[in-house]
Design a protein around this motif. Structure first.
Motif, short mmCIF file in Angstrom:
data_model
loop_
_atom_site.label_atom_id
_atom_site.label_comp_id
_atom_site.label_asym_id
_atom_site.label_seq_id
_atom_site.Cartn_x
_atom_site.Cartn_y
_atom_site.Cartn_z
N SER A 59 -11.46 0.46 3.52
CA SER A 59 -10.37 1.48 3.69
C SER A 59 -9.17 0.83 4.00
CB SER A 59 -10.65 2.57 4.46
OG SER A 59 -10.96 2.33 5.60
N LEU A 60 -9.22 -0.26 4.86
CA LEU A 60 -7.89 -0.84 5.62
C LEU A 60 -7.14 -1.57 4.36
CD1 LEU A 60 -6.19 -1.18 7.93
CD2 LEU A 60 -7.37 -3.40 8.39
N LEU A 61 -8.16 -2.28 3.58
CA LEU A 61 -7.52 -3.16 2.66
C LEU A 61 -6.75 -2.30 1.59
CD1 LEU A 61 -10.34 -5.88 2.43
CD2 LEU A 61 -7.75 -6.28 2.83
N PHE A 62 -7.71 -1.22 1.05
CA PHE A 62 -7.22 -0.45 0.06
C PHE A 62 -5.88 0.36 0.30
CE2 PHE A 62 -7.13 3.25 -2.43
CZ PHE A 62 -7.26 2.89 -3.73
N THR A 63 -5.86 0.80 1.84
CA THR A 63 -4.75 1.70 2.26
C THR A 63 -3.55 0.62 2.11
OG1 THR A 63 -6.15 3.27 3.32
CG2 THR A 63 -4.01 3.11 4.03
N ALA A 64 -3.60 -0.40 2.89
CA ALA A 64 -2.67 -1.29 2.99
C ALA A 64 -1.93 -1.65 1.79
CB ALA A 64 -3.08 -2.65 3.70
N GLY A 65 -2.68 -2.08 0.48
CA GLY A 65 -2.24 -2.49 -0.82
C GLY A 65 -1.62 -1.01 -1.01
N LEU A 66 -2.04 0.04 -1.01
CA LEU A 66 -1.17 1.19 -1.41
C LEU A 66 -0.05 1.51 -0.64
CD1 LEU A 66 -3.10 4.82 -1.66
CD2 LEU A 66 -1.07 4.77 -0.54
N LEU A 67 0.10 1.06 0.40
CA LEU A 67 1.28 1.35 1.29
C LEU A 67 2.43 0.10 0.91
CD1 LEU A 67 -0.03 2.20 4.60
CD2 LEU A 67 0.95 3.75 2.88
N CYS A 68 2.00 -0.82 0.00
CA CYS A 68 2.89 -1.69 -0.51
C CYS A 68 3.79 -1.37 -1.82
CB CYS A 68 2.15 -3.00 -0.98
SG CYS A 68 1.51 -4.02 0.82
N ASP A 75 6.01 1.07 -4.37
CA ASP A 75 7.28 1.60 -4.04
C ASP A 75 7.36 2.98 -3.98
OD1 ASP A 75 8.54 -0.90 -4.60
OD2 ASP A 75 8.74 -0.79 -6.61
N THR A 76 6.18 3.87 -4.36
CA THR A 76 5.80 5.26 -4.22
C THR A 76 5.15 5.66 -3.04
OG1 THR A 76 3.58 4.78 -5.32
CG2 THR A 76 5.23 5.21 -6.86
N ALA A 77 5.08 4.76 -2.10
CA ALA A 77 4.44 5.15 -0.69
C ALA A 77 5.58 5.51 0.01
CB ALA A 77 3.56 3.87 -0.14
N ASP A 78 5.06 6.01 1.37
CA ASP A 78 5.83 6.61 2.56
C ASP A 78 6.72 5.51 3.02
OD1 ASP A 78 7.14 7.50 4.64
OD2 ASP A 78 5.17 8.46 5.44
N ARG A 79 8.10 5.31 2.92
CA ARG A 79 8.77 4.26 3.33
C ARG A 79 8.69 3.97 4.96
NH1 ARG A 79 12.73 2.85 0.04
NH2 ARG A 79 13.01 4.12 -1.85
N ALA A 80 8.27 5.08 5.62
CA ALA A 80 8.24 5.07 7.03
C ALA A 80 7.17 3.65 7.33
CB ALA A 80 7.76 6.04 7.85
N VAL A 81 6.12 3.68 6.41
CA VAL A 81 4.96 2.58 6.68
C VAL A 81 4.86 1.74 5.24
CG1 VAL A 81 3.55 3.89 8.30
CG2 VAL A 81 3.18 4.27 5.82
#
Length: 207
Positions: A35-44, A46-52
């Motif tokens: 889940s960490l790898l998947f979530t980290a990729g998701l947060l890279c 452009d549509t992700a929350d800019r805070a993270v």
């Protein structure tokens, strides 16, 4: 120890450290690698929350290095310490993971087992020192842990990035997505189990 909180607190460096601990140290069996790898990729994305928001290239490097170095460290610990560290642990979950890892090695051989174990929580922690304990050749272990480690770490990270790039505000649906990726992560093992059972049944029928 949810993935989002870890990423907010420690960023890319935290990903590398978690990958190392989960694959190299028995105490890291509870860490949320998939889940960490998947979530980290998701947060890279452009549509992700800019805070993270995270950067993809450093993330891929940290994930791969942590996963590969961790596995080699676990193998070295297994060769030097034998089964002493595992024997001292009182964790039922850890011992169950060790039994599954040993079954993988016995049933599928070194190469396939080392690659498959990367996708199974707890098993990917235990199989590295167990390979050292059981005397898996160092060259064989290194080649296949690198192959499995790269597919696992980079593949899951890119999967999260691809999904995050294609769906606006996808991080709002993080919890169900994490549940899905955990299910998907054990699919290769389930497929192999089904195949082996079918093969065994066919052999019994032939006899």
């Amino acid at each position: 120890m949810d993935a989002r909180s870890l990423l907010i607190a420690f960023g890319v460096l935290g990903v590398g450290l978690v990958m190392f601990a989960e694959t190299g140290l028995l105490v890291g069996f509870f860490l949320p690698g998939d889940s960490l790898l998947f979530t980290a990729g998701l947060l890279c994305a452009d549509t992700a929350d800019r805070a993270v928001r995270m950067q993809l290239a450093p993330l891929l490097l940290a994930a791969a290095v942590g996963a590969l170095v961790g596995a080699q460290c676990g193998y070295a610990i297994g060769r030097k310490a034998g089964g002493a560290l595992l024997a001292r642990s009182g964790s039922k979950r850890l011992h169950e993971g060790a039994a599954r890892a040993e079954e993988l090695l016995r049933r599928y051989g070194h190469a396939k087992a080392i690659v498959l174990a990367r996708f199974v929580p707890v098993v990917r922690t235990v199989i590295n020192p167990l390979a050292g304990v059981l005397g898996v050749p160092a060259r064989t272990f290194a080649v296949w842990q690198v192959a499995g480690g790269l597919v696992w770490s980079i593949g899951l990270t890119l999967a999260g990035y691809a999904l995050g790039s294609s769906i606006p505000d996808v991080d709002r649906y993080l919890l169900p997505l994490v549940a899905l990726i955990v299910i998907v992560s054990i699919a290769p093992l389930l497929v192999e189990v089904v195949r082996s059972r079918r093969a065994a049944a066919a052999g019994d029928t032939a006899e």
